[in-house]
Write an enzyme that holds these catalytic residues in place. Structure first.
Site, PDB file in Angstrom:
ATOM      1  N   SER A  73      48.368  29.573  29.426  1.00  0.00           N
ATOM      2  CA  SER A  73      48.643  30.976  29.102  1.00  0.00           C
ATOM      3  C   SER A  73      47.493  31.933  29.412  1.00  0.00           C
ATOM      4  CB  SER A  73      49.015  31.112  27.626  1.00  0.00           C
ATOM      5  OG  SER A  73      47.901  30.855  26.798  1.00  0.00           O
ATOM      6  N   LYS A 145      43.950  34.518  23.117  1.00  0.00           N
ATOM      7  CA  LYS A 145      44.553  35.604  23.895  1.00  0.00           C
ATOM      8  C   LYS A 145      43.516  36.708  24.105  1.00  0.00           C
ATOM      9  CE  LYS A 145      48.675  33.665  23.566  1.00  0.00           C
ATOM     10  NZ  LYS A 145      49.246  32.945  24.729  1.00  0.00           N
TER      11      LYS A 145
END
Length: 285
Positions: A73, A145
């Protein structure tokens, strides 16, 4: 010679015998000392191991922790199986900034981006815990993230050129966005609540980030209180060792137009009426 021997009470030993006696007396303690020293090391080794583990856990808990990257990701900034170090002290000295790569806990909120089998027995569970603590295996509920918006920011996708905007200012994500990805294939338009963050993965087409949780409390944003720390360096593999810096696009002064200046604007808004009231009161006196 005879009188001297009698005077001292006994005949003297030959010189050779004296040397042998001294040699025996000096060598014997040396051998015993070596055995004692060797035995002492093995007795102290378990204590040293325990102390080292305790110190490592204290450092991991309060200062720096290693994390394992389990998914794609954050490619190509972070690759699967990379290990990063996370600074747990930095946000005690400054606020979380746009562009920071953060690790946060998704316990009781986000579903994992990958699934792990439950340990089959307590021993396996213990070794998984140790591996997670030292960044050897991934933590199922830990996420990594990039922060796109902080509390008070208006984050929107997208403008006429397909760029994400923060407080009306487009951000240039070319330096970290996964090659071939667009900034977002999903529309969103949110003002990030205070005390929360809007986060996205750099590999947008596979990242389950804030965009996937717009129906949750906070509209997809995460609580600042869930942030573990800032990932600041890749430490493994060695050929990828490098710092994780904030991209230049987040240094644009225009980004501060709303989110960063809300407290100052509110302060001026309250100060002006107070000054006017004070002046009127002084004139009446």
């Amino acid at each position: 010679m005879t009188s001297e021997s009698q005077e001292y009470g006994a005949a003297r030993r030959p010189v050779e015998d004296e040397v042998d006696v001294v040699a025996e007396e000096t060598q014997k303690p040396a051998k015993d000392g070596k055995k004692e020293k060797k035995g002492s090391f093995w007795k102290e080794l378990p204590v040293l191991v325990v102390v080292a583990l305790v110190l490592a856990l204290i450092i991991k808990t309060f200062v720096v922790q290693a994390f394992y990257i389990p998914s794609e990701s954050m490619e190509n900034t972070l690759l699967k199986n990379d290990r990063v170090l996370v600074n747990k002290l930095v946000y005690h000295t400054r606020d979380i900034e746009r562009g920071d790569v953060v690790v946060f806990s998704g316990v009781d909120s986000w579903d994992g981006e990958f699934q792990m089998e439950e340990p089959s027995n307590p021993v396996a569970a213990f070794f998984r815990w140790v591996g997670t603590a030292f960044g050897l295996v991934p933590g199922e509920k830990d996420y990594i993230k990039r922060v796109i918006g902080v509390g008070g920011d208006h984050v929107k996708c997208c403008d006429s050129k397909g760029r994400i905007t923060v407080n009306g200012t487009p951000i240039d994500e070319e330096s970290y966005l996964y090659p071939g990805n667009v900034p977002s294939d999903r529309f969103f338009n949110i003002t990030v609540p205070e005390g929360r963050l809007w986060v996205m993965g750099d590999h947008r087409s596979v990242s389950l980030d804030s965009r996937s949780h717009t129906g949750d409390a906070g509209g997809g944003s995460i609580p600042v209180s869930q942030v573990v720390g800032r990932a600041f360096v890749i430490v493994w593999p060695f050929n990828r060792a490098s710092s994780i810096d904030i991209p230049d696009t987040f240094a644009q002064p225009a980004l501060q137009a709303l989110g960063g200046s809300v407290p100052m604007i509110a302060g001026f808004g309250l100060a002006v009426p107070l000054v006017l009231i004070r002046r009127r009161w002084r004139r009446r006196r």
